[in-house]
Motif scaffolding. Structure first.
Motif, PDB file in Angstrom:
ATOM      1  N   LEU A  85       0.796  -1.302  -0.066  1.00 39.42           N
ATOM      2  CA  LEU A  85       0.074   0.007  -0.139  1.00 39.42           C
ATOM      3  C   LEU A  85       0.860   1.158  -0.150  1.00 39.42           C
ATOM      4  O   LEU A  85       1.629   1.420   0.823  1.00 39.42           O
ATOM      5  CB  LEU A  85      -0.943   0.083   1.028  1.00 39.42           C
ATOM      6  N   PHE A  86       0.737   1.905  -1.038  1.00 35.97           N
ATOM      7  CA  PHE A  86       1.711   3.354  -1.160  1.00 35.97           C
ATOM      8  C   PHE A  86       0.821   4.343  -0.734  1.00 35.97           C
ATOM      9  O   PHE A  86      -0.323   4.769  -1.237  1.00 35.97           O
ATOM     10  CB  PHE A  86       2.029   3.402  -2.552  1.00 35.97           C
ATOM     11  N   LEU A  87       1.530   5.261  -0.184  1.00 35.99           N
ATOM     12  CA  LEU A  87       0.726   6.447   0.455  1.00 35.99           C
ATOM     13  C   LEU A  87       2.003   7.627   0.317  1.00 35.99           C
ATOM     14  O   LEU A  87       3.113   7.430   0.838  1.00 35.99           O
ATOM     15  CB  LEU A  87       0.205   6.503   1.815  1.00 35.99           C
ATOM     16  N   ASP A  88       1.374   8.873  -0.122  1.00 35.12           N
ATOM     17  CA  ASP A  88       2.278   9.783  -0.270  1.00 35.12           C
ATOM     18  C   ASP A  88       2.510  10.187   1.368  1.00 35.12           C
ATOM     19  O   ASP A  88       1.551  10.100   2.114  1.00 35.12           O
ATOM     20  CB  ASP A  88       1.823  11.119  -1.246  1.00 35.12           C
ATOM     21  N   CYS A  89       3.668  11.070   1.451  1.00 40.10           N
ATOM     22  CA  CYS A  89       3.831  11.301   2.742  1.00 40.10           C
ATOM     23  C   CYS A  89       2.818  12.487   3.305  1.00 40.10           C
ATOM     24  O   CYS A  89       2.605  12.678   4.426  1.00 40.10           O
ATOM     25  CB  CYS A  89       5.384  11.682   3.041  1.00 40.10           C
ATOM     26  N   ASP A  90       2.457  13.422   2.190  1.00 41.87           N
ATOM     27  CA  ASP A  90       1.801  14.465   2.669  1.00 41.87           C
ATOM     28  C   ASP A  90       0.225  14.526   2.644  1.00 41.87           C
ATOM     29  O   ASP A  90      -0.448  14.914   2.149  1.00 41.87           O
ATOM     30  CB  ASP A  90       2.128  15.690   1.834  1.00 41.87           C
ATOM     31  N   VAL A  91      -0.222  13.162   3.303  1.00 37.57           N
ATOM     32  CA  VAL A  91      -1.556  12.957   3.312  1.00 37.57           C
ATOM     33  C   VAL A  91      -1.960  12.628   4.946  1.00 37.57           C
ATOM     34  O   VAL A  91      -1.178  12.390   5.755  1.00 37.57           O
ATOM     35  CB  VAL A  91      -2.053  11.635   2.258  1.00 37.57           C
ATOM     36  N   LYS A  92      -3.303  12.637   4.984  1.00 36.78           N
ATOM     37  CA  LYS A  92      -3.880  12.268   6.333  1.00 36.78           C
ATOM     38  C   LYS A  92      -4.822  11.224   6.101  1.00 36.78           C
ATOM     39  O   LYS A  92      -5.696  11.203   4.795  1.00 36.78           O
ATOM     40  CB  LYS A  92      -4.680  13.668   7.015  1.00 36.78           C
ATOM     41  N   ILE A  93      -5.341  10.533   7.114  1.00 30.83           N
ATOM     42  CA  ILE A  93      -6.320   9.473   7.003  1.00 30.83           C
ATOM     43  C   ILE A  93      -7.627  10.077   7.315  1.00 30.83           C
ATOM     44  O   ILE A  93      -7.699  10.818   8.169  1.00 30.83           O
ATOM     45  CB  ILE A  93      -5.968   8.412   8.138  1.00 30.83           C
ATOM     46  N   ASP A  94      -8.405   9.724   6.362  1.00 25.58           N
ATOM     47  CA  ASP A  94      -9.829  10.296   6.654  1.00 25.58           C
ATOM     48  C   ASP A  94     -11.179   9.278   6.982  1.00 25.58           C
ATOM     49  O   ASP A  94     -11.995   9.916   7.543  1.00 25.58           O
ATOM     50  CB  ASP A  94     -10.215  10.824   5.096  1.00 25.58           C
ATOM     51  N   ASN A  95     -10.536   8.121   7.330  1.00 22.22           N
ATOM     52  CA  ASN A  95     -11.526   6.949   7.647  1.00 22.22           C
ATOM     53  C   ASN A  95     -11.011   6.209   8.459  1.00 22.22           C
ATOM     54  O   ASN A  95      -9.993   5.505   8.364  1.00 22.22           O
ATOM     55  CB  ASN A  95     -12.300   6.480   6.404  1.00 22.22           C
ATOM     56  N   THR A  96     -11.527   5.953   9.682  1.00 22.06           N
ATOM     57  CA  THR A  96     -10.975   5.090  10.737  1.00 22.06           C
ATOM     58  C   THR A  96     -10.907   3.406  10.019  1.00 22.06           C
ATOM     59  O   THR A  96     -10.350   2.508  10.700  1.00 22.06           O
ATOM     60  CB  THR A  96     -11.667   4.984  12.134  1.00 22.06           C
ATOM     61  N   ASP A  97     -11.623   3.331   9.126  1.00 20.59           N
ATOM     62  CA  ASP A  97     -11.724   2.056   8.379  1.00 20.59           C
ATOM     63  C   ASP A  97     -10.780   1.774   7.248  1.00 20.59           C
ATOM     64  O   ASP A  97     -11.324   1.150   6.282  1.00 20.59           O
ATOM     65  CB  ASP A  97     -13.104   1.397   8.128  1.00 20.59           C
ATOM     66  N   PHE A  98      -9.853   2.984   7.032  1.00 21.76           N
ATOM     67  CA  PHE A  98      -9.167   3.111   5.749  1.00 21.76           C
ATOM     68  C   PHE A  98      -8.605   1.668   5.241  1.00 21.76           C
ATOM     69  O   PHE A  98      -8.941   1.510   4.069  1.00 21.76           O
ATOM     70  CB  PHE A  98      -8.241   4.033   5.981  1.00 21.76           C
ATOM     71  N   LEU A  99      -7.800   1.186   6.138  1.00 23.04           N
ATOM     72  CA  LEU A  99      -7.079  -0.198   5.799  1.00 23.04           C
ATOM     73  C   LEU A  99      -8.326  -1.408   5.806  1.00 23.04           C
ATOM     74  O   LEU A  99      -8.043  -1.894   4.689  1.00 23.04           O
ATOM     75  CB  LEU A  99      -5.954  -0.363   6.699  1.00 23.04           C
ATOM     76  N   LYS A 100      -9.241  -1.316   6.580  1.00 20.06           N
ATOM     77  CA  LYS A 100     -10.211  -2.375   6.593  1.00 20.06           C
ATOM     78  C   LYS A 100     -10.986  -2.428   5.009  1.00 20.06           C
ATOM     79  O   LYS A 100     -11.468  -3.262   4.537  1.00 20.06           O
ATOM     80  CB  LYS A 100     -11.139  -1.986   7.666  1.00 20.06           C
ATOM     81  N   ASN A 101     -11.279  -1.066   4.438  1.00 23.88           N
ATOM     82  CA  ASN A 101     -11.873  -1.102   3.298  1.00 23.88           C
ATOM     83  C   ASN A 101     -10.976  -1.638   2.145  1.00 23.88           C
ATOM     84  O   ASN A 101     -11.737  -2.195   1.446  1.00 23.88           O
ATOM     85  CB  ASN A 101     -11.937   0.540   2.925  1.00 23.88           C
TER      86      ASN A 101
END
Length: 295
Positions: A85-101
């Motif tokens: 799972l690639f994420l840019d460093c300048d982001v924030k998580i918007d959903n507490t089920d992000f990985l679960k989704n």
């Protein structure tokens, strides 16, 4: 099924992102590791993120900047996950089920090799040229799509075996089009793709001036790609490139550049540097940059 969360870091405080991910991993008992590779950030950011050394599986510090493509490929060497799972460093998580989704989508669609999760814009910077461009041209609407053209590297998950076959082009050292070529290679090889709305919040405070400088770098990267005939199949559908190529074939480059420089460049730059930039002017600006390189 193990997930490796891969975060290339450059001059950004990633503590909030890492702690939010760790919180979800713990709360849902997800089999996941977090890997950070710092691409020779300034010392101040290295010190800020230093507290994460004992919070992630690996935190690798590079002595020299290796660029957006090569650093992503480097994660294969340091990860163990079945999916990356690639994420840019300048982001924030918007959903507490992000990985679960993501896990749910993988479970329900085993044939899919790559899943893109989309992104949102931090409202604090929504009026800047960079973020207006994202809203008008990059963020897809709807719940799902199989259209590869929406793909961006900001937030996506990919099967390890698929990534090993389709690495990022490491000749693209500088900003621009590494994500487009990466996606095109997979699309042309019938890699199974899905995009869903599982967005992160992109926190991009790039000023209009800096974004225009990055745009110039991107046009140079595009021209570099065009110098290799093998890349034609990847870039032929990029609108600014196809228009520039037609104008070159018709012998219109010199005329366009002269008219642009004399009559409209000043007006376009004034708008693009204003508080109300128009994306159609950015299109003309990009075309002029590319044509000046091509002539």
């Amino acid at each position: 099924m193990k997930i490796s969360v891969c975060i290339p870091v450059y001059n950004f405080d990633v503590r909030e992102l890492v702690y939010d991910l760790k919180r979800e991993i713990a709360s849902h008992s997800i089999d996941a590791e977090i890997i950070l590779i710092d691409d020779a950030s300034d010392e101040g950011f290295k010190q800020i993120n230093n507290e994460l050394n004992n919070q992630v599986s690996q935190f690798i510090l590079l002595e020299k900047n290796i660029g957006r493509s090569r650093i992503r490929n480097l994660f294969l060497k340091h990860t163990k996950g079945d999916y990356l799972l690639f994420l840019d460093c300048d982001v924030k998580i918007d959903n507490t089920d992000f990985l679960k989704n993501y896990l749910q989508e993988i479970t329900q669609n085993r044939e899919v090799d790559v899943i893109y999760g989309n992104f949102k814009i931090d409202s604090s910077y929504s009026k800047t040229l960079r973020n207006r461009y994202s809203v008008e041209r990059e963020i897809f609407s709807g719940d799902k799509t199989s259209d590869f053209s929406v793909f961006k590297t900001v937030n996506f998950i990919i099967q390890r075996e698929t990534f090993q076959k389709f690495l990022f082009d490491e000749t693209l050292i500088h900003y621009g089009y590494e994500d487009f070529v990466f996606a095109k290679k997979m699309e042309l090889n019938d890699v199974k793709f899905s995009a869903l709305n599982n967005p992160v919040i992109h926190v991009d405070d790039t000023s209009n001036e800096v974004f225009l400088a990055k745009t110039e770098t991107a046009m140079n990267s595009l021209f570099q790609l065009s110098q290799n005939a093998e890349n034609e199949k990847y870039i032929k559908d990029i609108k600014v490139f196809s228009v520039a190529k037609k104008m070159k074939n018709l012998g219109f480059i010199k005329l366009f550049v002269v008219l642009y420089e004399r009559f409209i460049k000043k007006m376009i730059l004034k708008n693009l540097l204003s508080e109300n930039p128009k994306i159609k002017y950015l299109d003309i600006y990009k075309l002029a940059l590319l044509l000046k390189i091509m002539k």
